[in-house]
Scaffold this motif. Structure first.
Motif, PDB file in Angstrom:
ATOM      1  N   LYS A 361       5.809   0.583   3.582  1.00 41.70           N
ATOM      2  CA  LYS A 361       7.270   0.584   3.395  1.00 41.70           C
ATOM      3  C   LYS A 361       7.813  -0.847   3.362  1.00 41.70           C
ATOM      4  O   LYS A 361       8.704  -1.178   2.577  1.00 41.70           O
ATOM      5  CB  LYS A 361       7.951   1.386   4.512  1.00 41.70           C
ATOM      6  N   ARG A 364       7.200  -2.584  -0.027  1.00 43.15           N
ATOM      7  CA  ARG A 364       7.937  -2.123  -1.206  1.00 43.15           C
ATOM      8  C   ARG A 364       8.956  -3.170  -1.643  1.00 43.15           C
ATOM      9  O   ARG A 364       9.665  -3.740  -0.830  1.00 43.15           O
ATOM     10  CB  ARG A 364       8.663  -0.810  -0.908  1.00 43.15           C
ATOM     11  N   GLU A 368      10.201   2.177  -5.010  1.00 40.07           N
ATOM     12  CA  GLU A 368       8.939   2.832  -5.337  1.00 40.07           C
ATOM     13  C   GLU A 368       8.687   3.985  -4.360  1.00 40.07           C
ATOM     14  O   GLU A 368       8.976   3.878  -3.169  1.00 40.07           O
ATOM     15  CB  GLU A 368       7.766   1.841  -5.225  1.00 40.07           C
ATOM     16  N   HIS A 369       8.132   5.074  -4.883  1.00 37.28           N
ATOM     17  CA  HIS A 369       7.813   6.209  -4.031  1.00 37.28           C
ATOM     18  C   HIS A 369       6.472   5.999  -3.326  1.00 37.28           C
ATOM     19  O   HIS A 369       5.551   5.403  -3.891  1.00 37.28           O
ATOM     20  CB  HIS A 369       7.750   7.503  -4.858  1.00 37.28           C
ATOM     21  N   ILE A 371       3.408   8.140  -1.891  1.00 36.45           N
ATOM     22  CA  ILE A 371       2.783   9.466  -1.923  1.00 36.45           C
ATOM     23  C   ILE A 371       1.546   9.408  -1.031  1.00 36.45           C
ATOM     24  O   ILE A 371       0.642   8.602  -1.271  1.00 36.45           O
ATOM     25  CB  ILE A 371       2.384   9.854  -3.368  1.00 36.45           C
ATOM     26  N   SER A 396       6.832   9.009   4.182  1.00 37.39           N
ATOM     27  CA  SER A 396       6.453   9.114   2.766  1.00 37.39           C
ATOM     28  C   SER A 396       7.537   9.865   1.996  1.00 37.39           C
ATOM     29  O   SER A 396       8.353  10.586   2.584  1.00 37.39           O
ATOM     30  CB  SER A 396       5.127   9.861   2.613  1.00 37.39           C
ATOM     31  N   ASP A 397       7.510   9.695   0.680  1.00 38.17           N
ATOM     32  CA  ASP A 397       8.428  10.459  -0.169  1.00 38.17           C
ATOM     33  C   ASP A 397       7.827  11.801  -0.552  1.00 38.17           C
ATOM     34  O   ASP A 397       8.552  12.794  -0.701  1.00 38.17           O
ATOM     35  CB  ASP A 397       8.750   9.647  -1.430  1.00 38.17           C
ATOM     36  N   LYS A 398       6.489  11.815  -0.720  1.00 37.42           N
ATOM     37  CA  LYS A 398       5.780  13.059  -1.010  1.00 37.42           C
ATOM     38  C   LYS A 398       4.475  13.045  -0.225  1.00 37.42           C
ATOM     39  O   LYS A 398       3.852  11.992  -0.057  1.00 37.42           O
ATOM     40  CB  LYS A 398       5.474  13.175  -2.510  1.00 37.42           C
ATOM     41  N   LYS A 429       8.989  18.124   1.562  1.00 39.78           N
ATOM     42  CA  LYS A 429       8.288  16.978   0.983  1.00 39.78           C
ATOM     43  C   LYS A 429       6.814  17.236   0.683  1.00 39.78           C
ATOM     44  O   LYS A 429       6.174  16.435   0.021  1.00 39.78           O
ATOM     45  CB  LYS A 429       8.334  15.789   1.963  1.00 39.78           C
ATOM     46  N   ASP A 451       4.704   3.067  -8.103  1.00 43.14           N
ATOM     47  CA  ASP A 451       4.590   3.928  -6.922  1.00 43.14           C
ATOM     48  C   ASP A 451       3.310   3.598  -6.155  1.00 43.14           C
ATOM     49  O   ASP A 451       2.357   3.031  -6.711  1.00 43.14           O
ATOM     50  CB  ASP A 451       4.591   5.410  -7.314  1.00 43.14           C
TER      51      ASP A 451
END
Length: 488
Positions: A361, A364, A368-369, A371, A396-398, A429, A451
């Motif tokens: 994080k 970044r 950006e995601h 995953i 996380s985003d996913k 998520k 990403d």
């Protein structure tokens, strides 16, 4: 290598002896299947099997002496029986004696803690090799004698194998050996009897509670390593870990600390943390390192402090350290032609996963995601499963929950344990994909340019352990294959 049995019993706590100890012995074995004529069989009560059940098999295979905690019902003529208080402890002392006390012939440094052991031990090995010494490495990833690599099966080998490796290292004239000391190894007396020049503590977080049962017990086991150091040794600890000072409170060794946040002998400050590496101040010297992330800043300080404790020059140490990479499968990253960043990391505890994701994080540049592909091992601490899943979703985003060495458990059951800890927001998520290769493929297909994909949990491992069979599987190799397919 023939030895007199009576000459390798120094420090062994004997309770009863039947037969003679004035006996030539050929080797020591804890596995009855490896016993041959002239062996000493040491019956160990292990986690899965009790060696006492195989005493007869060992004698039939040629064992001339048996070390045990309980005398067998049938005592056979011409066999020596040695009853001891603790067979594991006896095996460690006997092995150290049998191999002529190899730890006294080199400088042995043990590294313990929950996270960072492999990186610290590996970077120390690389550093001292760079500084011109012949070194040995005993780690989760691999054992190494100079340039010769020996595959590793455990973080720390059993006591007999460990002393045999140390003996090989003395014969190869290694000056230093850097060794991971797992909590299992400490508790099971695998390192008992060894003479350590120094000990390093990284941190302690939630792990191995399937084995140690309570966190307090886990802490006590780690601490016992430092309690056992001699007054001639050094002990270096992470002052920023809330148990960093507790670890050293009873040690006889000379105490040192490293820190990013408070006063310590080895003080660091992060100036820049990017995918190109770490820019740091280390004891008032500015250095750029190739390793990435705050957790590696701690690892680097531990390595630097250890080198200084071993008498190395500060400037030469930092210059050499600035050139080095970390251990395989520890924040290993690759970039696809479509500028998707893939990171493979061994993070398999909640704290390690949080550290890696927190680092990502911070790296970044914009939106950006992230995953994350993550699972939990079977036949291991179940309490961390829901915590791991929630940590992944929080940072996380996913998230794709998947298989990670299910061993004798059903992968689907492990995933259910992980899912049980998810909050309502986290549930939006994640998806679960049992097949790990398919999970990695899905992560790559979900990713857009810039990403970041984290494949967590296995790192350097080259297999999936399913029902006792280790199937070939390499996270980094699979990720590269998926990137290649995507780039076509």
């Amino acid at each position: 290598m023939l030895k007199e049995l009576q000459n390798i019993l120094y420090k062994v706590k004997l309770i009863e002896v039947l037969g003679t100890t004035a006996l030539a012995i050929k080797d020591l074995q804890i596995d009855s299947r490896k016993v041959t004529g002239g062996s000493v069989f040491i019956a160990i009560n292990g986690e899965l099997m009790d060696g006492h059940a195989f005493i007869d098999n060992a004698i039939k295979a040629g064992a001339v002496a048996v070390v045990c905690e309980a005398m067998p019902d049938l005592i056979k003529e011409n066999i020596s029986y040695l009853k001891v208080a603790d067979s594991k402890e006896a095996a460690a002392y006997m092995a150290h004696n049998y191999y002529d006390k190899p730890s006294l012939k080199l400088k042995l440094v043990g590294v313990t803690g929950t996270n960072g052991k492999t990186t610290i031990a590996t970077v120390l090995f690389k550093l001292f090799t760079e500084l011109g010494y012949k070194c040995g490495l005993i780690s989760t990833v691999q054992n190494q004698i100079g340039a010769t690599i020996i595959p590793s099966t455990h973080t720390t080998p059993d006591a007999i194998s460990l002393n045999a490796i140390l003996n090989q290292m003395t014969e190869a004239q290694c000056a230093y050996v850097f060794m991971e000391c797992s909590s299992h190894a400490i508790h099971q007396h695998r390192i008992t009897g060894l003479d350590f020049t120094g000990g390093v503590f990284s941190n302690i977080t939630h792990d191995h509670l399937d084995y140690h049962k309570t966190f307090d017990e886990y802490i006590k086991v780690k601490k016992s390593f430092f309690d056992g150091l001699s007054s001639g040794a050094f002990a270096i600890s992470n002052k920023d870990d809330k148990r960093g000072e507790v670890m050293l409170q009873n040690t006889l060794a000379k105490k040192y600390f490293y820190s990013l946040k408070t006063i310590a002998q080895f003080k660091g400050k992060i100036l820049d943390n990017a995918l190109t590496g770490l820019q740091m101040m280390v004891n008032n010297t500015e250095v750029h390192f190739r390793l990435i992330g705050e957790f590696n800043a701690y690892n680097l300080l531990a390595v630097y402090g250890t080198a200084i404790c071993l008498g190395e020059n500060s400037e030469a140490t930092l210059t050499a350290l600035s050139k080095l990479t970390g251990a395989e499968g520890r924040f290993d990253y690759i970039v696809s032609n479509k500028r998707i960043i893939g990171i493979v990391d061994y993070a398999h505890t909640p704290d390690a996963l949080e550290n890696v994701l927190a680092t990502i994080k911070k790296l970044r540049k914009g939106f950006e995601h992230i995953i994350t592909v993550v699972g939990c091992g079977g036949d291991r601490d179940k309490t961390k499963r829901p915590i791991m899943a929630q940590a992944a979703c929080d940072l996380s985003d996913k998230v794709i929950l998947t298989s990670d060495n299910p061993r004798t458990e059903q992968a689907e059951d492990i995933l259910k344990d992980m899912e049980a800890g998810l909050s309502s927001s986290a549930k939006r998520k994640y998806i679960s994909i049992t097949d790990r290769k398919e999970a990695i493929k899905t992560a790559v297909n979900l990713a857009n340019q810039d990403d970041i994909i984290l494949i967590a949990g296995k790192g350097h491992e080259k297999y999936q352990d399913i029902n006792g069979i280790k199937y070939p599987f390499d996270d980094k190799k699979v990720l590269m294959e998926m990137f290649t397919m995507l780039d076509k």
